[in-house]
Scaffold this active site. Structure first.
Site, PDB file in Angstrom:
ATOM      1  N   LYS A 175      -7.233   7.163 -19.071  1.00  0.00           N
ATOM      2  CA  LYS A 175      -7.486   7.576 -20.573  1.00  0.00           C
ATOM      3  C   LYS A 175      -6.289   7.592 -21.510  1.00  0.00           C
ATOM      4  O   LYS A 175      -5.751   6.554 -21.725  1.00  0.00           O
ATOM      5  CB  LYS A 175      -7.895   9.130 -20.493  1.00  0.00           C
ATOM      6  N   TYR A 177     -15.052  17.867 -14.849  1.00  0.00           N
ATOM      7  CA  TYR A 177     -15.560  16.539 -14.785  1.00  0.00           C
ATOM      8  C   TYR A 177     -16.637  16.457 -13.643  1.00  0.00           C
ATOM      9  O   TYR A 177     -16.320  16.793 -12.663  1.00  0.00           O
ATOM     10  CB  TYR A 177     -14.374  15.483 -14.651  1.00  0.00           C
ATOM     11  N   ASP A 186      -5.972  19.670 -13.551  1.00  0.00           N
ATOM     12  CA  ASP A 186      -6.377  18.114 -13.939  1.00  0.00           C
ATOM     13  C   ASP A 186      -5.724  18.156 -15.615  1.00  0.00           C
ATOM     14  O   ASP A 186      -6.433  19.066 -16.342  1.00  0.00           O
ATOM     15  CB  ASP A 186      -7.775  17.903 -14.111  1.00  0.00           C
ATOM     16  N   ARG A 246       0.770  -1.190   0.073  1.00  0.00           N
ATOM     17  CA  ARG A 246      -0.031   0.144   0.066  1.00  0.00           C
ATOM     18  C   ARG A 246       0.817   1.420  -0.032  1.00  0.00           C
ATOM     19  O   ARG A 246       0.458   2.295  -0.467  1.00  0.00           O
ATOM     20  CB  ARG A 246      -1.109   0.016   1.127  1.00  0.00           C
TER      21      ARG A 246
HETATM   22  C1  LIG Z   1     -11.153  15.203 -16.742  1.00  0.00           C
HETATM   23  C2  LIG Z   1     -11.125  13.833 -15.800  1.00  0.00           C
HETATM   24  N1  LIG Z   1     -10.639  13.766 -14.917  1.00  0.00           N
HETATM   25  C3  LIG Z   1     -10.715  12.752 -13.800  1.00  0.00           C
HETATM   26  C4  LIG Z   1     -11.638  11.781 -14.389  1.00  0.00           C
HETATM   27  C5  LIG Z   1     -11.648  10.439 -13.285  1.00  0.00           C
HETATM   28  O1  LIG Z   1     -10.830   9.449 -13.811  1.00  0.00           O
HETATM   29  P1  LIG Z   1     -11.017   8.055 -13.367  1.00  0.00           P
HETATM   30  O2  LIG Z   1     -12.165   7.539 -13.949  1.00  0.00           O
HETATM   31  O3  LIG Z   1      -9.804   7.363 -13.667  1.00  0.00           O
HETATM   32  O4  LIG Z   1     -11.329   7.711 -12.000  1.00  0.00           O
HETATM   33  C6  LIG Z   1     -12.237  11.893 -15.536  1.00  0.00           C
HETATM   34  C7  LIG Z   1     -12.900  10.327 -16.034  1.00  0.00           C
HETATM   35  O5  LIG Z   1     -13.473  10.519 -16.997  1.00  0.00           O
HETATM   36  C8  LIG Z   1     -11.964  12.851 -16.669  1.00  0.00           C
HETATM   37  O6  LIG Z   1     -12.611  12.704 -17.496  1.00  0.00           O
END
Ligand SMILES: Cc1ncc(COP(=O)(O)O)c(C=O)c1O
Length: 397
Positions: free
Chosen positions: A206, A108, A181, A55
């Site tokens: 992604k 998001y 982000d 962990r």
């Molecule tokens: C811009 C953005 N940030 C964060 C996330 C969250 O990522 P995860 O699904 O890997 O938790 C997403 C998911 O689509 C996203 O599009």
């Protein structure tokens, strides 16, 4: 005869270790490691690179973090179980009760929930701004003490850009740290830390991994900040599994070439459908009609593989277009080798009301496309055929 109490067990376990250097990182499934006469104090002082319990750290996870650290150009990168684990662990590390956050409104959907629903439960206030409007940032950051500013390099799905250098300057002047982000833009296009962001978070699910076969997240920053976030990751528990880390490492080997092809195909599709009568607007930062085209040209000239098409006819037509597509798969997520299409009202932003979606710049008829590695001619033919089959032609506007 050996048994579980055989004193030679560690020697047995390492007898097969290759004498030569493997070209790919082994998947270390081991949860725990022999202490080799070290004390826990020695090991925790060793910091991010010590392995003792899964962990806290894992060699395969560390191997996958390194290419992301190099791509983002930061002192350290920490991998997490998901993008949301990266975001929540970072925010809950940097914030405490009584703090104020200023965040872009168009982020998001689950991040919006974290900001609007969860942080207030811990006594943290969140003020939302229009992420692409510097006056809005200026005003909100000056409105009182502020601990943290938060935005996405490229907002989901509006593809509005965050002027990272300008917002970093405003945030720092107000005494706040800027967390960005970088999931949509990716370090192929932008390195937020070089522009002044203090922490870069992203969903490695992604483009970074690129094959839609794992969930992972990354936090990149200076070594001291990453150590702080790692301490919280240990208590919150969102560590990345080594098998997923291996797939992430492998996906990262082709990151650059994937993004070269995907960004060029997306730009081509954007230009090809932009002039249609049955398309209200195409949003792509590479196009001269993008409201922040100049900023896009300066901040992310290598473009993006994301494309937003607002079709005439509203959400009902957008859904009809989705159902006609053959090469694009209707699915949530983005950044994989396969092209995906989704309607935000029915996927990433379903938890927002129509009014909140409109306020976040997501108009009716919005289709979000993540362009993959397929033949660009075939992708264009697919999109054109789906628009034609759902009533395309003159008279829609
Ligand atoms: C811009 C953005 N940030 C964060 C996330 C969250 O990522 P995860 O699904 O890997 O938790 C997403 C998911 O689509 C996203 O599009």
């Amino acid at each position: 005869m050996s048994s579980h109490s055989d004193p030679g067990r560690m020697a047995d376990a390492t007898a097969w270790t290759p004498r030569t250097t493997p070209l790919v990182p082994p998947v270390y499934h081991a949860v725990t490691y022999g202490l080799d006469d070290k004390s826990y104090d020695d090991i925790t002082a060793g910091g991010l690179n010590e392995t003792w319990y899964g962990r806290f750290s894992n060699p395969t996870v560390m191997a996958a973090a390194e290419p992301i650290r190099r791509l983002e150009g930061t002192g350290a990168t920490l991998l997490t179980a998901s993008g949301m684990a990266a975001i929540s662990t970072t925010l809950l590390t940097l914030l405490q009760a009584g703090d104020r956050v200023v965040a872009a409104r168009a982020v998001y959907g689950d991040t919006r929930d974290l900001l609007n629903r969860d942080l207030p439960r811990f006594g943290i206030t969140v003020d939302l701004v229009d992420g692409d409007d510097l006056d809005s940032w200026r005003e909100a950051l000056a409105a009182g003490p502020v601990a943290l500013a938060y935005g996405e390099t490229l907002a989901n799905p509006t593809l509005a850009l965050l002027d990272i250098a300008a917002v970093a300057g405003l945030a720092h002047a107000a005494g706040a740290r800027l967390v960005v982000d970088n999931t949509f833009a990716t370090p192929f296009a932008v390195r937020p830390a070089e522009l002044g962001a203090d922490v870069v978070v992203e969903s490695a699910t992604k483009f970074l991994s690129g094959h839609s076969d794992l969930i992972a997240g990354a936090v990149s920053s200076d070594v001291d900040t990453i150590r702080e976030v790692q301490r919280r990751l240990v208590t919150f528990g969102g560590c990345l599994d080594p098998a997923a880390a291996y797939l992430l490492w492998r996906g990262l080997q082709t990151f650059e070439v994937r993004l070269l092809r995907q960004t060029s195909s997306a730009a081509r599709l954007a230009d090809a459908v932009a002039g249609r009568d049955d398309v209200v607007r195409v949003v792509h930062p590479g196009r001269p009609d993008h409201p922040q085209h100049e900023l896009a040209a300066a901040m992310m000239p290598r473009g993006t593989a994301m494309l937003t098409v607002e079709v005439a006819g509203g959400d009902r037509r957008a859904l009809a277009v989705l159902r006609e597509l053959r090469l694009f798969t209707e699915a949530t997520s983005l950044g994989g080798v396969e092209s995906l299409a989704s309607t935000p009202f029915n996927s990433s932003h379903f938890s927002l009301s129509a009014a909140d979606r409109a306020a976040a710049g997501i108009g009716p008829g919005t289709l979000r496309l993540s362009v993959g590695l397929e033949d660009p001619d075939a992708l264009l033919a697919d999109l054109t055929a789906a628009l034609d089959a759902t009533g395309g032609g003159p008279g829609w506007r």
